[in-house]
Structure formats: structure tokens, C-alpha cells
Motif scaffolding. Structure first.
Motif, PDB file in Angstrom:
ATOM      1  N   PRO A  48      48.419  -4.451  -8.308  1.00 22.32           N
ATOM      2  CA  PRO A  48      47.203  -4.144  -7.561  1.00 22.32           C
ATOM      3  C   PRO A  48      46.709  -5.366  -6.793  1.00 22.32           C
ATOM      4  N   ALA A  49      45.951  -5.121  -5.738  1.00 23.05           N
ATOM      5  CA  ALA A  49      45.434  -6.202  -4.891  1.00 23.05           C
ATOM      6  C   ALA A  49      44.595  -7.199  -5.682  1.00 23.05           C
ATOM      7  N   LYS A  50      43.983  -6.750  -6.767  1.00 25.44           N
ATOM      8  CA  LYS A  50      43.135  -7.638  -7.578  1.00 25.44           C
ATOM      9  C   LYS A  50      43.930  -8.464  -8.582  1.00 25.44           C
ATOM     10  N   ALA A  51      45.236  -8.248  -8.673  1.00 21.78           N
ATOM     11  CA  ALA A  51      46.065  -9.000  -9.622  1.00 21.78           C
ATOM     12  C   ALA A  51      46.037 -10.479  -9.265  1.00 21.78           C
ATOM     13  N   ASN A  52      45.793 -11.324 -10.267  1.00 24.27           N
ATOM     14  CA  ASN A  52      45.717 -12.770 -10.071  1.00 24.27           C
ATOM     15  C   ASN A  52      46.987 -13.450 -10.539  1.00 24.27           C
ATOM     16  N   ALA A  53      47.283 -14.575  -9.907  1.00 26.54           N
ATOM     17  CA  ALA A  53      48.398 -15.412 -10.325  1.00 26.54           C
ATOM     18  C   ALA A  53      48.057 -16.858  -9.970  1.00 26.54           C
ATOM     19  N   GLU A  54      48.668 -17.778 -10.709  1.00 28.44           N
ATOM     20  CA  GLU A  54      48.458 -19.193 -10.436  1.00 28.44           C
ATOM     21  C   GLU A  54      49.560 -19.691  -9.502  1.00 28.44           C
ATOM     22  N   PHE A  55      49.153 -20.067  -8.308  1.00 28.89           N
ATOM     23  CA  PHE A  55      50.076 -20.565  -7.291  1.00 28.89           C
ATOM     24  C   PHE A  55      50.059 -22.082  -7.298  1.00 28.89           C
ATOM     25  N   THR A  56      51.155 -22.663  -6.867  1.00 27.16           N
ATOM     26  CA  THR A  56      51.275 -24.115  -6.799  1.00 27.16           C
ATOM     27  C   THR A  56      51.426 -24.537  -5.346  1.00 27.16           C
ATOM     28  N   PHE A  57      50.600 -25.506  -4.958  1.00 28.34           N
ATOM     29  CA  PHE A  57      50.610 -26.013  -3.587  1.00 28.34           C
ATOM     30  C   PHE A  57      50.643 -27.529  -3.595  1.00 28.34           C
ATOM     31  N   SER A  58      51.148 -28.089  -2.510  1.00 32.94           N
ATOM     32  CA  SER A  58      50.994 -29.528  -2.289  1.00 32.94           C
ATOM     33  C   SER A  58      49.631 -29.732  -1.628  1.00 32.94           C
ATOM     34  N   ALA A  59      49.175 -30.959  -1.596  1.00 31.62           N
ATOM     35  CA  ALA A  59      47.897 -31.258  -0.948  1.00 31.62           C
ATOM     36  C   ALA A  59      47.956 -30.869   0.533  1.00 31.62           C
ATOM     37  N   ALA A  60      49.083 -31.127   1.192  1.00 26.77           N
ATOM     38  CA  ALA A  60      49.228 -30.789   2.608  1.00 26.77           C
ATOM     39  C   ALA A  60      49.171 -29.274   2.824  1.00 26.77           C
ATOM     40  N   GLU A  61      49.805 -28.519   1.935  1.00 27.72           N
ATOM     41  CA  GLU A  61      49.772 -27.060   2.052  1.00 27.72           C
ATOM     42  C   GLU A  61      48.350 -26.532   1.856  1.00 27.72           C
ATOM     43  N   LEU A  62      47.649 -27.086   0.883  1.00 27.66           N
ATOM     44  CA  LEU A  62      46.284 -26.644   0.630  1.00 27.66           C
ATOM     45  C   LEU A  62      45.365 -26.997   1.802  1.00 27.66           C
ATOM     46  N   ARG A  63      45.577 -28.157   2.405  1.00 35.58           N
ATOM     47  CA  ARG A  63      44.796 -28.526   3.606  1.00 35.58           C
ATOM     48  C   ARG A  63      45.023 -27.512   4.720  1.00 35.58           C
ATOM     49  N   LEU A  64      46.267 -27.116   4.923  1.00 31.55           N
ATOM     50  CA  LEU A  64      46.587 -26.142   5.962  1.00 31.55           C
ATOM     51  C   LEU A  64      45.929 -24.796   5.658  1.00 31.55           C
ATOM     52  N   ILE A  65      45.967 -24.384   4.403  1.00 32.40           N
ATOM     53  CA  ILE A  65      45.317 -23.126   4.010  1.00 32.40           C
ATOM     54  C   ILE A  65      43.824 -23.185   4.316  1.00 32.40           C
ATOM     55  N   ILE A  66      43.185 -24.270   3.958  1.00 29.71           N
ATOM     56  CA  ILE A  66      41.744 -24.404   4.202  1.00 29.71           C
ATOM     57  C   ILE A  66      41.453 -24.426   5.701  1.00 29.71           C
ATOM     58  N   GLU A  67      42.311 -25.080   6.464  1.00 30.59           N
ATOM     59  CA  GLU A  67      42.151 -25.091   7.927  1.00 30.59           C
ATOM     60  C   GLU A  67      42.194 -23.676   8.504  1.00 30.59           C
ATOM     61  N   VAL A  68      43.203 -22.905   8.114  1.00 31.65           N
ATOM     62  CA  VAL A  68      43.335 -21.565   8.696  1.00 31.65           C
ATOM     63  C   VAL A  68      42.208 -20.653   8.231  1.00 31.65           C
ATOM     64  N   LEU A  69      41.761 -20.816   6.997  1.00 31.14           N
ATOM     65  CA  LEU A  69      40.626 -20.014   6.531  1.00 31.14           C
ATOM     66  C   LEU A  69      39.367 -20.368   7.317  1.00 31.14           C
ATOM     67  N   GLY A  70      39.231 -21.640   7.683  1.00 32.52           N
ATOM     68  CA  GLY A  70      38.085 -22.088   8.473  1.00 32.52           C
ATOM     69  C   GLY A  70      38.055 -21.501   9.872  1.00 32.52           C
ATOM     70  N   GLU A  71      39.176 -21.006  10.345  1.00 29.09           N
ATOM     71  CA  GLU A  71      39.253 -20.404  11.682  1.00 29.09           C
ATOM     72  C   GLU A  71      39.033 -18.892  11.647  1.00 29.09           C
ATOM     73  N   MET A  72      38.932 -18.344  10.441  1.00 29.21           N
ATOM     74  CA  MET A  72      38.750 -16.898  10.299  1.00 29.21           C
ATOM     75  C   MET A  72      37.259 -16.571  10.167  1.00 29.21           C
ATOM     76  N   PRO A  73      36.877 -15.316  10.388  1.00 26.85           N
ATOM     77  CA  PRO A  73      35.464 -14.940  10.272  1.00 26.85           C
ATOM     78  C   PRO A  73      34.906 -15.250   8.877  1.00 26.85           C
ATOM     79  N   TYR A  74      33.761 -15.882   8.850  1.00 25.30           N
ATOM     80  CA  TYR A  74      33.121 -16.331   7.610  1.00 25.30           C
ATOM     81  C   TYR A  74      32.988 -15.204   6.594  1.00 25.30           C
ATOM     82  N   ASN A  75      32.539 -14.048   7.051  1.00 24.09           N
ATOM     83  CA  ASN A  75      32.300 -12.942   6.116  1.00 24.09           C
ATOM     84  C   ASN A  75      33.572 -12.474   5.420  1.00 24.09           C
TER      85      ASN A  75
END
Length: 98
Positions: A48-75
Motif C-alpha cells: 500500500p502507498a502508506k507502507a514505510n521502509a528505511e531508505f539509505t542515501f548519501s548526503a549528496a543524494e539527500l541534498r538533491l532530494i531536498i532541492e527537488v522537493l523545494g521546487e514542488m508546490p508547498y502544499n
């Protein structure tokens, strides 16, 4: 460099993929591949869409994720961004305590 472990839902992972899809392929293909590989290892097909899992990222990957989320609609992303912030803060506290 230490990997960063973040727990997200399948729906949140899809939101991240949606944001990454707006970036040039050359910039995001490795991270998209890593996300897909981790989903396939961590969550069974049909989860299900609500299923959680622990993902592993590098600092650079996490920075990129935060960047792209910052470009998406806040809501659409504010809860995920807040969750990421909380998990990173907790991770930092644990790292300094240990």
C-alpha cells in the motif's frame, strides 16, 4: 562518508520520483535507480502507498532530494520536508550521543 537512513512511505517515494523526473536525466538517473532498487528490495509488490521502509542515501543524494522537493508546490511536499528534517535532526543527535 556515512550513509543516511530515512524512513519514508511508498507514496512519499513516488513524490520524490515525481520531483526528480523534472530534472535533467544525467543529474538524477543514479538516484532514481537507487530508489527503485531499494523499493524492490524493501517493499513487496502491491504494497500500500502508506507502507514505510528505511531508505539509505548519501548526503549528496539527500541534498538533491531536498532541492527537488523545494521546487514542488508547498502544499504537496511540506509534510515530507518536515518529516525529513525531523529524522535528520534525530540522526544528528544520535550521532553526537554515540
Amino acid at each position: 562518508m556515512n550513509p543516511i537512513h530515512i524512513t519514508i512511505s511508498l507514496a512519499q517515494g513516488n513524490l520524490i520520483l515525481e520531483g526528480l523526473a523534472e530534472r535533467p536525466f544525467k543529474q538524477v538517473f543514479a538516484l532514481i535507480g537507487s530508489l527503485n532498487q531499494q523499493v524492490n528490495l524493501l517493499l513487496p509488490p502491491g504494497s500500500p502507498a502508506k507502507a514505510n521502509a528505511e531508505f539509505t542515501f548519501s548526503a549528496a543524494e539527500l541534498r538533491l532530494i531536498i532541492e527537488v522537493l523545494g521546487e514542488m508546490p508547498y502544499n504537496r511536499v511540506h509534510q515530507l520536508v518536515q518529516q525529513l528534517h525531523s529524522q535528520l535532526k534525530l540522526s544528528e543527535v544520535r550521532r553526537h550521543a554515540g
